[in-house]
Design an enzyme around this catalytic site. Structure first.
Site, PDB file in Angstrom:
ATOM      1  N   LEU A 115       0.732  -1.152   0.041  1.00 22.74           N
ATOM      2  CA  LEU A 115       0.122   0.078   0.033  1.00 22.74           C
ATOM      3  C   LEU A 115       0.933   1.261  -0.055  1.00 22.74           C
ATOM      4  CD1 LEU A 115      -2.754  -1.256   2.488  1.00 22.74           C
ATOM      5  CD2 LEU A 115      -2.737  -1.282  -0.048  1.00 22.74           C
ATOM      6  N   HIS A 116       0.247   2.244  -0.733  1.00 30.26           N
ATOM      7  CA  HIS A 116       0.874   3.558  -0.876  1.00 30.26           C
ATOM      8  C   HIS A 116      -0.171   4.753  -0.475  1.00 30.26           C
ATOM      9  CE1 HIS A 116      -0.855   3.616  -4.773  1.00 30.26           C
ATOM     10  NE2 HIS A 116       0.007   2.695  -5.171  1.00 30.26           N
ATOM     11  N   GLY A 136      -1.669   6.594  -2.484  1.00 30.36           N
ATOM     12  CA  GLY A 136      -2.956   6.302  -3.474  1.00 30.36           C
ATOM     13  C   GLY A 136      -3.809   5.532  -2.713  1.00 30.36           C
ATOM     14  N   HIS A 137      -3.608   4.354  -2.230  1.00 30.36           N
ATOM     15  CA  HIS A 137      -4.643   3.582  -1.311  1.00 30.36           C
ATOM     16  C   HIS A 137      -5.198   4.132  -0.289  1.00 30.36           C
ATOM     17  CE1 HIS A 137      -1.676   0.482  -3.301  1.00 30.36           C
ATOM     18  NE2 HIS A 137      -2.870   0.134  -3.924  1.00 30.36           N
ATOM     19  N   GLN A 151      -5.864 -11.964 -12.861  1.00 30.65           N
ATOM     20  CA  GLN A 151      -6.003 -10.752 -13.720  1.00 30.65           C
ATOM     21  C   GLN A 151      -4.526 -10.749 -14.133  1.00 30.65           C
ATOM     22  OE1 GLN A 151      -7.122  -7.883 -10.142  1.00 30.65           O
ATOM     23  NE2 GLN A 151      -5.450  -6.684 -10.992  1.00 30.65           N
ATOM     24  N   GLN A 196      -8.730   6.714  -9.949  1.00 30.23           N
ATOM     25  CA  GLN A 196      -8.846   7.148 -11.479  1.00 30.23           C
ATOM     26  C   GLN A 196      -7.560   6.674 -12.268  1.00 30.23           C
ATOM     27  OE1 GLN A 196     -11.544  10.985 -10.550  1.00 30.23           O
ATOM     28  NE2 GLN A 196      -9.383  11.368 -11.382  1.00 30.23           N
ATOM     29  N   ASP A 221      -6.353   4.074 -12.428  1.00 28.35           N
ATOM     30  CA  ASP A 221      -6.718   2.589 -13.392  1.00 28.35           C
ATOM     31  C   ASP A 221      -7.986   3.109 -13.989  1.00 28.35           C
ATOM     32  OD1 ASP A 221      -4.717   0.617 -12.669  1.00 28.35           O
ATOM     33  OD2 ASP A 221      -5.386   1.614 -10.712  1.00 28.35           O
ATOM     34  N   SER A 241       2.385   3.783  -7.662  1.00 27.73           N
ATOM     35  CA  SER A 241       2.098   2.649  -7.932  1.00 27.73           C
ATOM     36  C   SER A 241       2.965   1.844  -7.158  1.00 27.73           C
ATOM     37  CB  SER A 241       2.499   2.417  -9.535  1.00 27.73           C
ATOM     38  OG  SER A 241       2.297   0.964  -9.799  1.00 27.73           O
TER      39      SER A 241
HETATM   40  P1  AMP Z   1      -4.097  -1.985  -6.967  1.00 25.26           P
HETATM   41  O1  AMP Z   1      -3.573  -2.436  -5.523  1.00 25.26           O
HETATM   42  O2  AMP Z   1      -2.833  -1.481  -7.733  1.00 25.26           O
HETATM   43  O3  AMP Z   1      -4.899  -2.825  -7.460  1.00 25.26           O
HETATM   44  O4  AMP Z   1      -4.930  -0.749  -6.376  1.00 25.26           O
HETATM   45  C1  AMP Z   1      -5.947  -0.656  -5.809  1.00 25.26           C
HETATM   46  C2  AMP Z   1      -6.737   0.354  -5.792  1.00 25.26           C
HETATM   47  O5  AMP Z   1      -6.031   1.719  -5.696  1.00 25.26           O
HETATM   48  C3  AMP Z   1      -7.365   0.840  -7.336  1.00 25.26           C
HETATM   49  O6  AMP Z   1      -8.784   1.348  -7.357  1.00 25.26           O
HETATM   50  C4  AMP Z   1      -6.342   1.751  -7.945  1.00 25.26           C
HETATM   51  O7  AMP Z   1      -6.745   2.395  -8.909  1.00 25.26           O
HETATM   52  C5  AMP Z   1      -6.107   2.536  -6.580  1.00 25.26           C
HETATM   53  N1  AMP Z   1      -4.844   3.252  -6.804  1.00 25.26           N
HETATM   54  C6  AMP Z   1      -3.740   2.808  -7.087  1.00 25.26           C
HETATM   55  N2  AMP Z   1      -2.563   3.584  -7.323  1.00 25.26           N
HETATM   56  C7  AMP Z   1      -3.297   5.066  -6.983  1.00 25.26           C
HETATM   57  C8  AMP Z   1      -2.840   6.045  -7.212  1.00 25.26           C
HETATM   58  N3  AMP Z   1      -1.585   6.501  -7.369  1.00 25.26           N
HETATM   59  N4  AMP Z   1      -3.833   7.399  -6.915  1.00 25.26           N
HETATM   60  C9  AMP Z   1      -5.169   6.787  -6.892  1.00 25.26           C
HETATM   61  N5  AMP Z   1      -5.702   5.624  -6.734  1.00 25.26           N
HETATM   62  C10 AMP Z   1      -4.740   4.792  -6.749  1.00 25.26           C
END
Ligand code: AMP
Length: 293
Positions: free
Chosen positions: A28-29, A31-32, A56, A143, A145, A180
């Protein structure tokens, strides 16, 4: 107190009032955590799922290389005040190899879909399972993704899931790189090359603000900034359908994917027909992604 749960039945039993789900693949970062904070502000019970969904991944090597750190993830989920960290084993999500896949026509075919066969069927299937298994009232998606967001929104509508899909702005590092989990796999040189992606998109957003509406010209502005990089695509698309469009005449997304070294990155800007853009939320210091690891 965040409770860790591993079965759908437990997670459903934790429901009360308005339930918000934040689906993630962990590592997690910010964004999450932005999604989690928004869910915390809007819901009574917040469930954060952490599951690296094998269905996926179109490349076995990407699945193996996908970064994981559950202990750190649980601490971050806890810090946002989420009620439940849902961490199912693959057997809970796929007790038998699934004979049923969710296919969303058209939306998943272009852009990312054209380069990652089966990816969006895997995404739609796992999100459908999370929605069915947890039964949230709201589900939060980034957004970043954009095509996934369009696909999940349409799937929820088509399958009558009683859930509101909530889009959240892309969170960027202080120099503009979209956060990411894969960024940790970039070395210093590759990371500085990766900045061309957001710089290109932001230059195109500037041009849109100055009146540019041609898809081709907006795409070329991005390509110029990418210089010698060879993107999988740079494309202006309708935000709801992910269908490529030639003019910025509706809510749109200018999206790209590009491999840098062995890391494939995606980024985009949401553009409006009036030329305004969502440039994302910018961190003012280094991301927790690179913390003391
Ligand atoms: P993931 O763990 O990469 O599958 O992402 C999980 C959720 O976090 C998804 O809805 C992504 O779109 C969102 N997410 C990932 N990176 C970002 C980011 N930099 N900014 C906003 N949301 C993000």
């Amino acid at each position: 107190m965040t409770r860790q749960m591993s079965t759908f039945a437990e997670a459903r039993a934790a429901r009360s009032g308005v339930v918000g789900l934040v689906p993630t693949m962990g590592f997690l970062h910010e964004g999450h955590t932005a999604l989690m904070n928004r869910a915390r502000a809007e819901c009574d019970v917040v469930v954060v799922s952490i599951f690296v969904n094998p269905l996926q991944f179109d490349e076995a090597a990407d699945l193996v290389a996908y970064p994981r750190d559950l202990e750190r993830d649980l601490a971050l989920v806890s810090a946002t005040g989420a009620d439940v960290a849902f961490v199912p084993a693959p057997d809970e999500v796929y007790p038998v190899p699934p004979a049923t896949r969710v296919l969303v026509d058209d939306i998943g075919d272009g852009l990312e879909g054209a380069h990652r066969p089966g990816h969006f069927a895997g995404v739609a299937t796992v999100v459908a399972k999370l929605l069915a298994g947890i039964q949230p009232d709201r589900a939060y998606f980034g957004q970043k993704d954009a095509q996934q967001l369009a696909l999940v929104t349409r799937m929820a509508l088509d399958l009558s899931f009683p859930v509101e899909i909530v889009p959240c702005s892309t969170v960027r590092e202080p120099d503009g790189l979209a956060l990411s989990s894969r960024n940790v796999r970039l070395d210093a040189g590759d990371r500085s090359v990766a900045l061309r992606l957001s710089r290109g998109l932001l230059a195109a957003a500037d041009a849109a603000a100055d009146g540019e509406r041609s898809g081709e010209r907006l795409e070329n502005i991005v390509r110029q900034k990418l210089a010698d990089l060879e993107p999988d695509y740079v494309r202006l698309a309708d935000r709801m359908t992910a269908e490529p469009i030639d003019r910025l005449d509706r809510p749109s997304v200018l999206a790209l994917a590009c491999r840098i070294g062995d890391v494939r990155l995606i980024d985009n800007v949401f553009l409006e027909p009036d030329g305004s853009a969502d440039r994302g939320l910018w961190l003012d210091s280094t991301s927790i992604l690179y913390g003391d690891r």
